[in-house]
Each structure stands twice: as C-alpha cells, then as structure tokens.
Design a protein around this motif. Structure first.
Motif, short mmCIF file in Angstrom:
data_model
loop_
_atom_site.label_atom_id
_atom_site.label_comp_id
_atom_site.label_asym_id
_atom_site.label_seq_id
_atom_site.Cartn_x
_atom_site.Cartn_y
_atom_site.Cartn_z
N LEU A 1 -5.68 -13.01 -2.54
CA LEU A 1 -5.53 -11.66 -2.61
C LEU A 1 -4.58 -11.45 -1.19
O LEU A 1 -3.85 -10.70 -1.13
N LEU A 2 -5.10 -12.17 -0.12
CA LEU A 2 -4.47 -12.12 1.26
C LEU A 2 -2.93 -12.44 1.27
O LEU A 2 -1.87 -11.86 1.59
N LEU A 3 -2.71 -13.50 0.49
CA LEU A 3 -1.26 -13.98 0.24
C LEU A 3 -0.47 -12.71 -0.56
O LEU A 3 0.71 -12.73 -0.40
N GLU A 4 -0.97 -12.53 -1.63
CA GLU A 4 -0.56 -11.18 -2.65
C GLU A 4 -0.25 -10.11 -1.56
O GLU A 4 0.92 -9.55 -1.88
N CYS A 5 -1.12 -9.64 -0.75
CA CYS A 5 -0.85 -8.43 0.33
C CYS A 5 0.15 -8.85 1.11
O CYS A 5 1.01 -7.88 1.19
N LYS A 6 0.57 -9.98 1.62
CA LYS A 6 1.68 -10.31 2.57
C LYS A 6 2.94 -10.12 1.75
O LYS A 6 3.92 -9.59 2.18
N ARG A 7 2.86 -10.73 0.42
CA ARG A 7 4.00 -10.35 -0.30
C ARG A 7 4.43 -8.89 -0.76
O ARG A 7 5.72 -8.57 -0.51
N ARG A 8 3.45 -8.17 -1.05
CA ARG A 8 3.62 -6.87 -1.16
C ARG A 8 4.19 -5.94 0.03
O ARG A 8 5.08 -5.37 -0.28
N LEU A 9 3.65 -6.29 1.23
CA LEU A 9 4.12 -5.89 2.44
C LEU A 9 5.44 -6.27 2.75
O LEU A 9 6.54 -5.51 3.13
N ALA A 10 5.79 -7.65 2.41
CA ALA A 10 7.27 -8.10 2.79
C ALA A 10 8.09 -7.42 1.76
O ALA A 10 9.30 -7.00 2.29
N CYS B 1 -2.49 -2.48 4.88
CA CYS B 1 -2.99 -3.90 4.61
C CYS B 1 -2.14 -4.48 3.43
O CYS B 1 -2.27 -5.80 3.23
N GLY B 2 -1.80 -3.59 2.49
CA GLY B 2 -1.16 -4.00 1.40
C GLY B 2 -2.06 -4.19 0.13
O GLY B 2 -1.66 -4.85 -0.93
N ARG B 3 -3.42 -4.14 0.39
CA ARG B 3 -4.33 -4.17 -0.77
C ARG B 3 -4.18 -2.92 -1.60
O ARG B 3 -3.95 -1.97 -1.12
N SER B 4 -4.48 -3.09 -2.83
CA SER B 4 -4.75 -2.11 -3.82
C SER B 4 -6.06 -1.34 -3.65
O SER B 4 -7.24 -1.89 -3.00
N LEU B 5 -6.43 -0.18 -4.05
CA LEU B 5 -7.57 0.56 -3.89
C LEU B 5 -8.60 -0.33 -4.31
O LEU B 5 -9.83 -0.36 -3.93
N GLU B 6 -8.50 -0.89 -5.55
CA GLU B 6 -9.82 -1.67 -6.31
C GLU B 6 -9.90 -3.01 -5.35
O GLU B 6 -11.01 -3.35 -5.47
N GLU B 7 -8.92 -3.52 -4.74
CA GLU B 7 -9.11 -4.58 -4.00
C GLU B 7 -9.91 -4.29 -2.65
O GLU B 7 -10.80 -5.11 -2.28
N ILE B 8 -9.52 -3.07 -2.29
CA ILE B 8 -10.32 -2.69 -0.85
C ILE B 8 -11.91 -2.32 -1.39
O ILE B 8 -12.56 -2.94 -0.61
N LYS B 9 -11.96 -1.83 -2.26
CA LYS B 9 -13.48 -1.60 -2.71
C LYS B 9 -14.20 -2.70 -3.18
O LYS B 9 -15.16 -2.73 -2.91
N GLY B 10 -13.58 -3.47 -3.53
CA GLY B 10 -14.32 -4.78 -4.11
C GLY B 10 -14.24 -5.73 -2.90
O GLY B 10 -14.87 -6.97 -3.12
N TRP B 11 -13.60 -5.85 -1.85
CA TRP B 11 -13.36 -6.76 -0.88
C TRP B 11 -14.66 -7.48 -0.58
O TRP B 11 -14.80 -8.95 -0.47
N ALA B 12 -15.83 -6.94 -0.26
CA ALA B 12 -16.98 -7.46 0.21
C ALA B 12 -17.91 -8.39 -1.01
O ALA B 12 -18.24 -9.59 -0.47
N GLY B 13 -17.15 -8.22 -2.23
CA GLY B 13 -17.99 -9.02 -3.12
C GLY B 13 -16.96 -10.12 -3.51
O GLY B 13 -17.45 -11.10 -4.47
#
Length: 64
Positions: A47-56, A26-38
């Motif tokens: 963050l979703l836009l950043e994840c797409k950039r990372r994966l690209a 998904c391109g998220r960092s571990l910290e982003e995964i852990k904090g997603w719900a909050g």
C-alpha cells in the motif's frame, strides 16, 4: 523500503480527502486509513508503494 517504514503510518497530518476519498497528504484511501492497524507488513508495504504512485500521479496532473 525498510521494515520500519512499512510498520509506521505514512500520515503527514494533512488529512484532506479528495472526491475519490483519497487523502491528499499520504495518498491512502479512506478504507486503507481505517484498516491500517490491522494490515500485515506485506500489505502495508504494498500500500505504501501504491500511495507513492497515487501522489506522484496527482502531482503530474495538477498544479501542485
């Protein structure tokens, strides 16, 4: 990006972290995964836009 897209996790059930603790699925960092719900909707959208950039970027510089 729609509101519905921003509310849901981008997880694609390919949970493997690279050496920088970025998920290869998904391109998220571990910290982003852990904090997603909050996170707020605005933060998730950003963050979703950043994840797409990372994966690209990963696809451009690897043999995927």
């Amino acid at each position: 990006m729609s509101q519905d897209e921003a509310l849901h996790s981008p997880c694609v059930r390919m949970c493997t972290l690279d050496d920088d603790d970025i998920c290869l699925g998904c391109g998220r960092s571990l910290e982003e995964i852990k904090g997603w719900a909050g996170y707020s909707e605005d933060t998730r959208t950003r963050l979703l836009l950043e994840c797409k950039r990372r994966l690209a970027a990963r696809c451009r510089f690897s043999n995927w």
